[in-house]
Design a protein around this motif. Structure first.
Motif, PDB file in Angstrom:
ATOM      1  N   PRO A 216      47.737  36.428  43.264  1.00 23.40           N
ATOM      2  CA  PRO A 216      48.822  35.624  42.674  1.00 23.40           C
ATOM      3  C   PRO A 216      50.132  36.406  42.658  1.00 23.40           C
ATOM      4  CG  PRO A 216      46.846  35.543  41.311  1.00 23.40           C
ATOM      5  CD  PRO A 216      46.604  36.611  42.327  1.00 23.40           C
ATOM      6  N   TYR A 217      51.231  35.669  42.779  1.00 22.39           N
ATOM      7  CA  TYR A 217      52.534  36.318  42.729  1.00 22.39           C
ATOM      8  C   TYR A 217      52.934  36.534  41.274  1.00 22.39           C
ATOM      9  CZ  TYR A 217      57.501  37.262  43.303  1.00 22.39           C
ATOM     10  OH  TYR A 217      58.740  37.850  43.266  1.00 22.39           O
TER      11      TYR A 217
ATOM     12  N   ILE B 127      62.942  36.550  51.885  1.00 21.91           N
ATOM     13  CA  ILE B 127      61.571  36.369  51.382  1.00 21.91           C
ATOM     14  C   ILE B 127      61.484  36.785  49.924  1.00 21.91           C
ATOM     15  CG2 ILE B 127      59.199  37.237  51.569  1.00 21.91           C
ATOM     16  CD1 ILE B 127      59.678  37.412  54.612  1.00 21.91           C
ATOM     17  N   LEU B 128      62.060  37.929  49.596  1.00 22.59           N
ATOM     18  CA  LEU B 128      61.936  38.471  48.239  1.00 22.59           C
ATOM     19  C   LEU B 128      62.751  37.666  47.227  1.00 22.59           C
ATOM     20  CD1 LEU B 128      62.235  42.305  49.002  1.00 22.59           C
ATOM     21  CD2 LEU B 128      60.142  40.969  48.732  1.00 22.59           C
ATOM     22  N   LYS B 129      63.994  37.357  47.574  1.00 26.17           N
ATOM     23  CA  LYS B 129      64.926  36.770  46.607  1.00 26.17           C
ATOM     24  C   LYS B 129      64.891  35.246  46.570  1.00 26.17           C
ATOM     25  CE  LYS B 129      66.755  40.780  45.455  1.00 26.17           C
ATOM     26  NZ  LYS B 129      66.522  41.375  44.107  1.00 26.17           N
ATOM     27  N   GLU B 130      64.591  34.619  47.704  1.00 25.19           N
ATOM     28  CA  GLU B 130      64.640  33.161  47.767  1.00 25.19           C
ATOM     29  C   GLU B 130      63.245  32.537  47.689  1.00 25.19           C
ATOM     30  OE1 GLU B 130      67.434  31.539  47.597  1.00 25.19           O
ATOM     31  OE2 GLU B 130      68.688  33.334  47.753  1.00 25.19           O
ATOM     32  N   LEU B 131      62.399  32.863  48.631  1.00 24.07           N
ATOM     33  CA  LEU B 131      61.105  32.176  48.713  1.00 24.07           C
ATOM     34  C   LEU B 131      60.146  32.572  47.590  1.00 24.07           C
ATOM     35  CD1 LEU B 131      60.473  32.180  52.575  1.00 24.07           C
ATOM     36  CD2 LEU B 131      61.524  30.413  51.143  1.00 24.07           C
ATOM     37  N   LEU B 132      59.975  33.863  47.372  1.00 25.83           N
ATOM     38  CA  LEU B 132      58.992  34.283  46.371  1.00 25.83           C
ATOM     39  C   LEU B 132      59.514  34.120  44.947  1.00 25.83           C
ATOM     40  CD1 LEU B 132      57.303  37.408  48.015  1.00 25.83           C
ATOM     41  CD2 LEU B 132      56.518  35.034  47.944  1.00 25.83           C
ATOM     42  N   ASP B 133      60.783  34.404  44.732  1.00 23.73           N
ATOM     43  CA  ASP B 133      61.339  34.241  43.380  1.00 23.73           C
ATOM     44  C   ASP B 133      61.258  32.796  42.903  1.00 23.73           C
ATOM     45  OD1 ASP B 133      61.839  36.819  42.725  1.00 23.73           O
ATOM     46  OD2 ASP B 133      64.034  36.674  42.753  1.00 23.73           O
TER      47      ASP B 133
ATOM     48  N   PHE C 107      58.967  30.583  44.083  1.00 24.69           N
ATOM     49  CA  PHE C 107      57.701  30.033  44.573  1.00 24.69           C
ATOM     50  C   PHE C 107      57.079  29.037  43.587  1.00 24.69           C
ATOM     51  CE2 PHE C 107      53.072  30.139  45.181  1.00 24.69           C
ATOM     52  CZ  PHE C 107      52.988  29.824  46.528  1.00 24.69           C
ATOM     53  N   GLN C 108      57.150  29.331  42.302  1.00 30.42           N
ATOM     54  CA  GLN C 108      56.522  28.452  41.305  1.00 30.42           C
ATOM     55  C   GLN C 108      57.289  27.141  41.147  1.00 30.42           C
ATOM     56  OE1 GLN C 108      53.638  29.124  40.110  1.00 30.42           O
ATOM     57  NE2 GLN C 108      53.518  31.233  40.853  1.00 30.42           N
ATOM     58  N   GLN C 109      58.610  27.200  41.234  1.00 36.65           N
ATOM     59  CA  GLN C 109      59.414  26.015  40.950  1.00 36.65           C
ATOM     60  C   GLN C 109      59.669  25.147  42.187  1.00 36.65           C
ATOM     61  OE1 GLN C 109      60.612  29.200  40.262  1.00 36.65           O
ATOM     62  NE2 GLN C 109      59.790  29.246  38.161  1.00 36.65           N
ATOM     63  N   ALA C 110      59.877  25.747  43.330  1.00 31.30           N
ATOM     64  CA  ALA C 110      60.264  25.002  44.526  1.00 31.30           C
ATOM     65  C   ALA C 110      59.083  24.228  45.098  1.00 31.30           C
ATOM     66  CB  ALA C 110      60.816  25.960  45.574  1.00 31.30           C
ATOM     67  N   SER C 111      59.406  23.127  45.766  1.00 31.57           N
ATOM     68  CA  SER C 111      58.372  22.355  46.456  1.00 31.57           C
ATOM     69  C   SER C 111      58.201  22.886  47.869  1.00 31.57           C
ATOM     70  CB  SER C 111      58.767  20.885  46.515  1.00 31.57           C
ATOM     71  OG  SER C 111      59.905  20.709  47.352  1.00 31.57           O
TER      72      SER C 111
ATOM     73  N   ALA D 183      48.656  25.190  46.728  1.00 32.83           N
ATOM     74  CA  ALA D 183      48.992  24.956  45.319  1.00 32.83           C
ATOM     75  C   ALA D 183      49.267  23.482  45.052  1.00 32.83           C
ATOM     76  CB  ALA D 183      50.204  25.800  44.929  1.00 32.83           C
ATOM     77  N   GLN D 184      49.829  22.777  46.050  1.00 35.80           N
ATOM     78  CA  GLN D 184      50.128  21.349  45.891  1.00 35.80           C
ATOM     79  C   GLN D 184      48.981  20.451  46.358  1.00 35.80           C
ATOM     80  OE1 GLN D 184      55.028  21.635  46.596  1.00 35.80           O
ATOM     81  NE2 GLN D 184      53.757  20.394  47.931  1.00 35.80           N
TER      82      GLN D 184
END
Length: 354
Positions: A259-260, A281-287, A289-293, A327-328
């Motif tokens: 898990p992240y 990857i670090l700042k946009e996608l993973l940060d 990850f929980q909120q974005a679809s 996850a979805q």
């Protein structure tokens, strides 16, 4: 005038003068194996036989690692047990023969900066080694780290920043290779982001390789961070022992299938500039990850310039989307990204069976 008979007579005279018997021959009539007790009638027979004897490879060890090449760089004082040898019958140090590993240890210990020529081997194989001793001054290492932080603490940097950094640290002679490694890493970042006029995109991995080679023997927090970023670029997500970059450590954990977890900064003083794809990857996608679809992530990735992405970057993007599809519980998307990742050397073991 000489005659043929006179020449023959002289030849016979010389033959008898040697005192050799008539059946004497300077050619051996037997050829013993050089590795066992068998004896053969010809050199060809002996050579065919000796193939069954494996050559004992003479080997020197440094810190439990084989010295595979012809050069060794030593940047820190040796400790007992750092040097070793196997199948070495003869050792020559700077022309002095009949030396031992202990002699080599003492010779290295006596040098702060310089070169040592070593020849070693067995009756079957000889090797040469050039040892460069350049014991890194801890204060100079610290000065280089400070200069790096001064010039590259901002989000972006230019070739002028690299030139200024080099000029700032050029007087630190015991850590030249350390500086070279940092500069090669920075050149790799610029090549990957296509911000260099002299290096094409494809050179980034070559520069990263050079950086790893230069920094491999150093143990500063900065160089451990640089090596971690390079490993991340290569999709080597094996466990780290405190690289000083919480974002990289959290991302490594995620790409191992765990898990992240949001990275926690606890007085970290290491700052390493990274290429755009890694930062994305670090700042946009993973940060997020929980909120974005999944759709949001796919749109963000599609907006990137494909020319600045390595194959490893693309695989990381596909894996992030795969994890989001799971996850979805999006069966169609799971199948889509599983097909992309099933031939990937790193991620195929993390996506499960179809």
């Amino acid at each position: 005038m000489p005659t043929i008979g006179w020449i023959e007579e002289t030849g016979l005279d010389r033959y008898w003068e040697t005192g050799s018997p008539l059946d004497y021959s300077s050619v051996p009539d037997s050829y013993p194996c050089r590795h066992c007790e068998l004896i053969f009638d010809s050199i060809a027979q002996r050579e065919r036989h000796e193939v069954v004897h494996p050559i004992q490879n003479p080997t020197l060890y440094f810190q439990d690692r084989d010295i595979a090449g012809k050069q060794l760089r030593i940047i820190a004082p040796l400790k007992p047990g750092d040097l070793g040898a196997r199948n070495v019958d003869a050792l020559t140090i700077n022309g002095a023969e009949n030396q031992s590993v202990d002699d080599l240890f003492e010779c290295i210990q006596a040098v702060q900066k310089g070169y040592i020529d070593v020849s070693y081997g067995s009756s079957a194989l000889q090797k040469n080694l050039k040892i460069e001793v350049c014991i890194a001054d801890k204060q100079e290492l610290h000065k280089v780290d400070q200069a790096f932080a001064l010039h590259f603490s901002k989000d972006d940097f230019t070739s002028s920043d690299i030139a200024a950094f080099i000029d700032n640290v050029k007087q630190y002679s015991t850590v030249i290779e350390y500086t070279n490694g940092l500069v090669r890493y920075l050149h790799g970042v610029m090549a990957k982001d296509r911000r260099s006029d002299s290096m094409p995109f494809e050179d980034f991995d070559t520069r990263f390789n050079q950086a790893v080679q230069s920094l491999q023997d150093y143990r500063t927090g900065l160089c451990m961070g640089v090596r971690a970023v390079i490993r991340f670029n290569r999709n080597d997500f094996s466990s780290l022992q405190g690289c000083g970059l919480p974002e990289i450590e959290a991302a490594m954990q995620f790409f191992r299938g765990e898990p992240y977890t949001v990275p926690v900064h606890v007085g970290s003083s290491v700052r390493v500039p990274v290429d755009f794809s890694t930062e994305f990857i670090l700042k946009e996608l993973l940060d997020s990850f929980q909120q974005a679809s999944l759709q949001d992530m796919e749109q963000q990735i599609a907006a990137l310039s494909a020319n600045n992405l390595s194959l490893q970057d693309r695989s990381k993007f596909d894996y992030i989307c795969y994890r989001k599809a799971v996850a979805q519980d999006d069966v169609s998307a799971i199948d889509k990204y599983r097909k992309k990742l099933k031939i990937d050397d790193v991620f195929h073991t993390l996506i499960g069976e179809q």
